[in-house]
Design a protein around this motif. Structure first.
Motif, short mmCIF file in Angstrom:
data_model
loop_
_atom_site.label_atom_id
_atom_site.label_comp_id
_atom_site.label_asym_id
_atom_site.label_seq_id
_atom_site.Cartn_x
_atom_site.Cartn_y
_atom_site.Cartn_z
N LEU A 46 40.82 -19.73 3.90
CA LEU A 46 40.05 -20.96 4.00
C LEU A 46 39.73 -21.53 2.62
O LEU A 46 39.99 -22.71 2.34
N VAL A 47 39.18 -20.69 1.74
CA VAL A 47 38.78 -21.16 0.41
C VAL A 47 39.99 -21.59 -0.40
O VAL A 47 40.01 -22.67 -1.01
N ALA A 48 41.03 -20.77 -0.41
CA ALA A 48 42.23 -21.09 -1.20
C ALA A 48 42.89 -22.37 -0.70
O ALA A 48 43.35 -23.21 -1.50
N SER A 49 42.95 -22.56 0.61
CA SER A 49 43.58 -23.74 1.18
C SER A 49 42.83 -25.01 0.80
O SER A 49 43.44 -26.02 0.42
N LEU A 50 41.50 -24.96 0.87
CA LEU A 50 40.71 -26.15 0.56
C LEU A 50 40.75 -26.47 -0.93
O LEU A 50 40.78 -27.65 -1.32
N ILE A 51 40.75 -25.45 -1.77
CA ILE A 51 40.87 -25.70 -3.21
C ILE A 51 42.22 -26.33 -3.52
O ILE A 51 42.33 -27.27 -4.32
N ALA A 52 43.27 -25.84 -2.88
CA ALA A 52 44.61 -26.36 -3.13
C ALA A 52 44.77 -27.79 -2.59
O ALA A 52 45.39 -28.64 -3.23
N ARG A 53 44.18 -28.07 -1.42
CA ARG A 53 44.40 -29.36 -0.77
C ARG A 53 43.40 -30.43 -1.20
O ARG A 53 43.75 -31.60 -1.31
N SER B 99 41.06 -30.36 -4.02
CA SER B 99 40.47 -29.77 -5.23
C SER B 99 39.37 -30.62 -5.83
O SER B 99 38.43 -30.09 -6.44
N ASP B 100 39.45 -31.94 -5.73
CA ASP B 100 38.45 -32.82 -6.35
C ASP B 100 37.28 -33.13 -5.43
O ASP B 100 36.29 -33.74 -5.87
N ASP B 101 37.38 -32.73 -4.18
CA ASP B 101 36.37 -33.14 -3.20
C ASP B 101 35.58 -32.00 -2.58
O ASP B 101 34.63 -32.24 -1.85
N VAL B 102 35.98 -30.75 -2.83
CA VAL B 102 35.35 -29.63 -2.16
C VAL B 102 34.50 -28.82 -3.13
O VAL B 102 34.82 -28.71 -4.32
N ARG B 103 33.38 -28.30 -2.60
CA ARG B 103 32.55 -27.36 -3.36
C ARG B 103 32.13 -26.23 -2.43
O ARG B 103 32.06 -26.40 -1.22
N PHE B 104 31.86 -25.08 -3.03
CA PHE B 104 31.51 -23.89 -2.26
C PHE B 104 30.24 -23.25 -2.80
O PHE B 104 30.09 -23.08 -4.02
N THR B 105 29.36 -22.89 -1.90
CA THR B 105 28.28 -21.94 -2.18
C THR B 105 28.58 -20.73 -1.32
O THR B 105 28.59 -20.82 -0.08
N ILE B 106 28.87 -19.60 -1.95
CA ILE B 106 29.33 -18.41 -1.24
C ILE B 106 28.27 -17.31 -1.34
O ILE B 106 27.87 -16.93 -2.45
N ALA C 49 36.48 -20.41 -10.16
CA ALA C 49 37.07 -21.69 -9.77
C ALA C 49 36.02 -22.79 -9.96
O ALA C 49 34.84 -22.59 -9.62
N ARG C 50 36.43 -23.92 -10.48
CA ARG C 50 35.46 -24.98 -10.78
C ARG C 50 34.82 -25.54 -9.51
O ARG C 50 33.77 -26.18 -9.57
N GLN C 51 35.43 -25.32 -8.36
CA GLN C 51 34.86 -25.81 -7.10
C GLN C 51 33.75 -24.91 -6.57
O GLN C 51 33.04 -25.29 -5.64
N VAL C 52 33.61 -23.72 -7.13
CA VAL C 52 32.62 -22.75 -6.64
C VAL C 52 31.34 -22.88 -7.45
O VAL C 52 31.31 -22.64 -8.66
N ARG D 53 48.27 -18.26 -7.10
CA ARG D 53 49.12 -19.45 -7.25
C ARG D 53 48.38 -20.72 -6.80
O ARG D 53 48.50 -21.77 -7.44
N LEU D 54 47.61 -20.61 -5.73
CA LEU D 54 46.93 -21.79 -5.19
C LEU D 54 45.75 -22.22 -6.04
O LEU D 54 45.50 -23.42 -6.22
N ILE D 55 44.97 -21.28 -6.57
CA ILE D 55 43.75 -21.64 -7.27
C ILE D 55 43.88 -21.55 -8.78
O ILE D 55 42.96 -21.96 -9.51
N GLY D 56 45.02 -21.01 -9.27
CA GLY D 56 45.21 -20.82 -10.71
C GLY D 56 44.89 -22.05 -11.55
O GLY D 56 44.17 -21.96 -12.57
N PRO D 57 45.36 -23.24 -11.18
CA PRO D 57 45.08 -24.44 -11.99
C PRO D 57 43.62 -24.85 -12.02
O PRO D 57 43.24 -25.71 -12.81
N HIS D 58 42.80 -24.23 -11.18
CA HIS D 58 41.41 -24.66 -11.05
C HIS D 58 40.42 -23.64 -11.59
O HIS D 58 39.21 -23.80 -11.42
N ILE D 59 40.92 -22.58 -12.24
CA ILE D 59 40.05 -21.56 -12.80
C ILE D 59 39.47 -22.05 -14.12
O ILE D 59 40.18 -22.54 -14.99
N ASN D 60 38.16 -21.88 -14.26
CA ASN D 60 37.45 -22.30 -15.46
C ASN D 60 36.66 -21.10 -15.97
O ASN D 60 35.56 -20.83 -15.51
N ILE D 61 37.25 -20.34 -16.90
CA ILE D 61 36.61 -19.13 -17.41
C ILE D 61 35.42 -19.50 -18.28
O ILE D 61 35.54 -20.27 -19.24
#
Length: 439
Positions: free
Chosen positions: A201-208, A210-217, A232-235, A402-410
């Motif tokens: 679920l999380v990986a799919s939404l980040i991939a599809r 990426s600019d519109d989704v945020r997560f509180t986990i 991930a910058r969406q988290v 592969r799906l979330i790699g471009p969105h990782i913000n260390i």
């Protein structure tokens, strides 16, 4: 010569029929009728189900029965596992096609060939589906569903809007649309597929999106299940205990209230009318860890009660505001699944559970399917306004990377140390400022 061929064909047919009766499939219609009688599915005046029609479909045979007066479809559906077990009483059925039979040559004794074919053929268990439209329909499938469905990025291309891939059912590819049904309950015993689905679920939404989704986990099993997503910058955050969960939920509630006030003031009905693209997903895994029932420590109980209150508020009013609650538990009881959340989560994805009671807690009264699912990771009951048995797609760690790699913000190490210190001291230095975009 012709006489010899015909004689061999007749002899081979008789032998095959005899062997199949002894070792093969038998008459499923008769078995279904006998199972119903033995299971007590008989009216008070002794009337039994009566066959109305039998139809051969693509990979299945459908039997249509008339139900005696005084019995209901629910009576039969509760015994679905009894019918399935009874149809497999020989332990396995044999997948024999016309092409297999054509491979038997008549120039030599066909009986050893038939025995060899049956012994070498891959064995499969029969699976059934039940439905009702005034008549009881029982479909007996010749082939089982796949036991493993590897994730494929082509699945994402089949999704639109806020859909995510779930897997495959008997009728085809299954997705879930979070703009149509915003809240979902996910349940299942350990290692049956719940955590794998949440990662999908999380990986799919980040991939599809990426600019519109945020997560509180809220990963209340220590934070390890979602460790790949924490940067991930969406988290927004990954909370690992009740204290962190309360802090994160308070931030969500504050943002939610600000958005509600804005919508009320502007006369906006919902997030779609406002043109807000963003959706904020709140994922709770494992809900039992913040259940207040049975908690003896007064301070911890107070924290858990407030967490439950906020989550119930999200379930009741936050769907129209763009918030999506994914509420997950291994231990499905009335204490771990609050009534307000269950009533407002119209989607349920339930993997194998240990008892019929647990299945009914999640899916509803009389719904025991989750207790009788095969012991196959990823096999689940997906219920909205209808119910399907689904094999969920399995996403690997390589897929996730592969799906979330471009969105990782260390984060820089200084920032990480500051956050860790803040958590230890219990201060409010951790920021949860959430931006509301109305454009």
């Amino acid at each position: 010569m012709l006489f010899e061929i015909l004689s061999s064909l007749v002899a081979g047919g008789i032998a095959a029929t005899t062997y199949f009766k002894q070792h093969g499939t038998g008459d499923d219609k008769t078995k279904i009728e006998r199972i119903a009688a033995n299971a007590g599915l008989v009216s008070k005046d002794g009337k039994q189900i009566r066959i109305y029609r039998r139809m051969k479909g693509d990979g299945f045979t459908e039997y249509v029965f008339q139900i005696p007066l005084g019995l209901s479809f629910a009576d039969f559906e509760k015994k679905k596992h009894v019918f399935e077990d009874g149809l497999n009483i020989k332990r396995s059925t044999l997948d024999i096609s016309l092409a297999d039979l054509k491979s038997i040559t008549l120039r030599s004794n066909p009986i050893p060939q038939i025995k060899s074919l049956l012994q070498n053929k891959r064995k499969q268990n029969k699976e059934i589906e039940m439905s009702f439209d005034g008549m009881l329909k029982i479909r007996v499938y010749e082939r089982t569903m796949p036991e493993l469905l590897p994730f494929d990025e082509a699945m994402l291309s089949k999704c639109q809007g806020w859909e995510i891939p779930i897997g495959v059912s008997r009728s085809g590819f299954v997705t879930h649309d979070f703009d149509t049904i915003p809240h979902m309950i996910v349940a299942g015993a350990t290692r049956k597929g719940k955590s794998a689905f949440l990662k999908l679920l999380v990986a799919s939404l980040i991939a599809r999106r990426s600019d519109d989704v945020r997560f509180t986990i809220l990963d209340l099993k220590g934070g390890l299940a979602f460790v790949k997503f924490k940067d991930a910058r969406q988290v927004v955050t990954v909370a690992k205990n009740a204290w962190e969960a309360l802090e994160a939920l308070r931030a969500v509630r504050d943002e939610m209230n600000r958005r509600l006030e804005h919508f009320l003031g502007a006369g906006i009905e919902d997030v779609k009318s406002a043109g807000v693209k963003e959706r904020h997903f709140i994922i709770v895994d494992e809900a039992a860890q913040i259940a207040s029932a049975g908690e003896t420590d007064k301070e911890i109980k107070r924290i858990k009660v407030e967490c439950e209150h906020i989550l119930s508020e999200i379930a009741r009013v936050a769907g129209a505001l763009g918030y999506r609650l994914i509420f997950c538990t291994q231990y499905a009881t009335a204490d771990t699944l609050p009534r307000q959340i269950k009533q407002n989560a119209d989607a349920k994805l339930c993997f194998r559970l240990q008892t019929e009671v647990a299945s009914q807690v999640v899916l509803g009264e009389g719904e025991t399917d989750a207790a009788h699912l095969p012991l196959i990771p990823g096999r689940s009951v997906y219920m909205t306004d209808r119910k399907n048995i689904v094999q969920c797609a399995y996403v690997t760690n390589d897929d996730i990377n592969r799906l979330i790699g471009p969105h990782i913000n260390i984060r820089p190490r200084k920032e990480e140390k500051k956050i860790e210190k803040s958590n230890r001291e219990g201060t409010a230095s951790r920021s949860y400022s959430l931006i509301i975009s109305e454009t």
